[in-house]
Design an enzyme around this catalytic site. Structure first.
Site, PDB file in Angstrom:
ATOM      1  N   LYS A 168       0.845  -1.196   0.000  1.00  0.00           N
ATOM      2  CA  LYS A 168       0.000   0.000   0.000  1.00  0.00           C
ATOM      3  C   LYS A 168       0.880   1.245   0.000  1.00  0.00           C
ATOM      4  O   LYS A 168       1.946   1.265   0.602  1.00  0.00           O
ATOM      5  CB  LYS A 168      -0.912   0.036   1.229  1.00  0.00           C
ATOM      6  CG  LYS A 168      -1.756   1.321   1.321  1.00  0.00           C
ATOM      7  CD  LYS A 168      -2.575   1.413   2.591  1.00  0.00           C
ATOM      8  CE  LYS A 168      -3.299   2.749   2.679  1.00  0.00           C
ATOM      9  NZ  LYS A 168      -4.113   2.879   3.896  1.00  0.00           N
ATOM     10  N   GLU A 218      -9.554  12.765  11.939  1.00  0.00           N
ATOM     11  CA  GLU A 218      -8.825  11.610  12.475  1.00  0.00           C
ATOM     12  C   GLU A 218      -7.929  11.930  13.658  1.00  0.00           C
ATOM     13  O   GLU A 218      -6.939  12.670  13.542  1.00  0.00           O
ATOM     14  CB  GLU A 218      -7.975  10.974  11.362  1.00  0.00           C
ATOM     15  CG  GLU A 218      -7.279   9.701  11.799  1.00  0.00           C
ATOM     16  CD  GLU A 218      -6.674   8.924  10.652  1.00  0.00           C
ATOM     17  OE1 GLU A 218      -6.148   7.828  10.881  1.00  0.00           O
ATOM     18  OE2 GLU A 218      -6.737   9.412   9.503  1.00  0.00           O
TER      19      GLU A 218
END
Length: 414
Positions: A168, A218
Site C-alpha cells: 500500500k 482523524e
C-alpha cells in the site's frame, strides 16, 4: 498485555466519534453557552493558535518558548522545553503546534504566553449559528500535479504492487488557490469549525508567514492520565446530497473488501505500535462509520491502559507516525515511493497537529483536510490510499471529493 475485541454489527450513529470527555467536562459544557465559540471568535492569524476537539477547545496567544530542532527525539525535546518552563515559573505549560510528515524536518511547536480553555464546540449551542459566507473573490486554481499525472502515478504504484514490491502507498495531490484579495483566515476557520463542530479544527503557525488550517476527522492518539485513545480511519467514499444514495454508499463502504482490507492494515499497524506501551489494549474486530460533511470513513476506536504512566501523548504519537493511513506499508518503502511519485514536499500535510502538557496528557490529530495559507495563496492537500485493487479514476475522484471541505469553505465551485 491483554487484548479485548468487540464486534460492531452495524455502523455507529452517523457522525459518532470516540467520546473521551469526562463527566466533569460534560457538566461544565451545560453551563458554558458561548464559551467555546468565544474562543473561535477571538482567533487572530499570526498571534493565535486554535485547536478544537470533541473533548475541548483551546486558544493560545504569544510565544514563551519554541521547541528547538535537533538530533534528540522530538518527544524528549518537548519534555525538556516544558520542564524548563516549569522551572521558570510557568505553572501549567502547554506545547501547541504541528509536526511535519518527514521525521527529520523541523516541527513548529511552541509554548504560548497564554492559553484559554473551553468545553467542546459541539456542546456550545451558539456553534449552530451559521458562519458568514465567504466574500466574493476571483480565484486562480492550479492543480499540482495535474489529475492525469496523478492518475499515472497511481497506475505506476499499482503496477509495482502487483509485482510484489509493497502492499500500500498513500499518494497525494495539491490544489494551489490564489485569491484576488487578502485571505480571511478567521472567516475560513469559522466555516470549517461550524460545519463540523464534532471534529478536530485547527489553525496554527507552520512557518514564517504561513498558517496551517484544517478540519481533520482523524485522531492519531490522545492521552489522559493512564488512558489512551486512538481512532484510525482508512477506507473512504464521498457523501451524496441524496439521502438514499448517501445511505447506500455508507452501507457499501462497510461491505467493501478493498476498503476493509485497507482499514485492517492500518488498525494492525496501530495495534503493533501501541502494544509495547500498554497493559491492556482494546481493538474492536470490525470498523464502524464516521462521517464528515463530504466523506464517509471506516473508523476503529482503539483504547488502552498504559503500562508506564510517564509515556506522554506525544511519545505515543511519534511511535504511531506515520501510520499506513497516510504513508503506506511497508513504511520505509512507501515513503520512498511517495518521494519518487509526488512532485511536491508534503510539509505539514499528513503530519500531526495538537497539544501536550507537562503531565504528558495531550491530543494529536492526523493533519489531513488541511491547507497552508501564505499571503493570498492557499495550498490544499488531499490523498488516497492506493492498494493493488485501486484504479487511477477512483483515487483521483476520492482526492477530488476530499478537496471539497476547503473549496466549499472558501467559496470555490469546482
Amino acid at each position: 498485555m491483554t487484548t479485548a475485541h468487540h464486534v460492531a454489527d452495524r455502523p455507529s450513529e452517523p457522525g459518532a466519534r470516540p467520546d473521551v470527555r469526562p463527566a466533569a467536562d460534560a457538566a461544565a459544557a451545560r453551563d458554558a453557552v458561548g464559551a467555546a465559540t468565544s474562543l473561535l471568535d477571538a482567533y487572530e492569524p499570526g498571534r493565535g493558535r486554535f485547536f478544537a476537539s470533541p473533548t475541548r477547545t483551546l486558544l493560545a496567544h504569544g510565544v514563551r518558548a519554541e521547541v528547538p530542532h535537533g538530533e534528540a527525539p522530538l518527544a524528549r525535546r518537548v519534555t525538556e522545553t516544558l520542564e524548563a518552563e516549569l522551572l521558570a515559573g510557568n505553572p501549567a505549560p502547554v506545547v501547541i503546534g504541528t509536526v511535519p510528515f518527514h521525521h527529520d524536518a523541523p516541527a513548529a511547536l511552541a509554548v504560548p504566553e497564554t492559553v484559554r480553555w473551553a468545553p467542546p464546540l459541539a456542546t456550545d449551542p451558539l456553534v449552530a449559528l451559521p458562519a458568514a459566507a465567504p466574500a466574493a473573490a476571483d480565484w486562480d486554481v492550479r492543480p499540482e500535479p495535474e489529475p492525469g499525472v496523478y492518475g499515472a502515478a497511481v497506475a505506476e504504484a499499482v503496477r509495482r504492487m502487483k509485482r510484489g514490491d509493497f502492499s500500500k502507498v498513500v499518494l497525494a495531490r495539491t490544489l494551489r488557490l490564489t485569491s484576488s484579495r487578502d485571505l480571511d483566515l478567521p472567516g475560513l476557520l469559522q466555516r470549517l469549525a461550524r460545519r463540523d463542530p464534532s471534529g478536530y479544527t485547527f489553525a496554527v503557525p507552520s512557518g514564517p508567514g504561513r498558517t496551517l488550517l484544517g478540519a481533520s476527522p482523524e485522531l492519531l492518539v490522545s492521552r489522559r492520565g493512564g488512558r489512551l485513545v486512538a481512532n484510525p480511519l482508512a477506507g473512504s467514499t464521498p457523501r451524496s446530497a441524496d439521502l438514499a444514495e448517501d445511505v447506500r454508499r455508507a452501507a457499501a463502504l462497510l461491505e467493501s473488501a478493498k476498503d476493509l482490507h485497507e482499514h485492517a492494515v492500518v488498525v494492525d499497524a496501530v495495534r503493533e505500535a501501541l502494544a509495547p506501551y500498554c497493559r491492556t489494549l482494546e481493538v474492536p474486530e470490525r470498523p464502524t462509520l464516521v462521517r464528515t460533511a463530504t466523506m464517509w470513513h471506516l473508523s476503529t476506536t482503539v483504547t488502552g491502559e498504559l503500562a508506564e504512566p510517564a509515556v506522554s501523548a506525544l511519545e505515543l504519537a511519534c511511535a504511531l507516525h506515520p501510520t499506513p493511513a497516510v504513508c503506506g506499508t511497508p513504511t520505509a518503502i512507501a515513503r520512498d515511493v511517495i518521494g519518487e511519485l509526488e512532485p511536491f514536499d508534503r510539509g505539514a500535510y499528513t503530519g500531526m497537529v495538537g497539544w501536550g502538557d507537562a503531565n504528558g496528557d495531550g491530543e494529536w490529530v492526523v493533519t489531513i483536510r488541511c491547507a497552508e495559507a501564505e499571503e493570498r495563496t492557499l495550498r490544499l492537500f488531499a490523498g488516497a490510499g492506493v492498494v493493488e485493487q485501486s484504479s487511477p479514476e477512483a483515487e483521483t475522484a476520492e482526492t477530488g471529493a476530499k478537496f471539497q471541505t476547503f473549496l466549499q469553505a472558501v467559496g470555490v465551485d469546482q
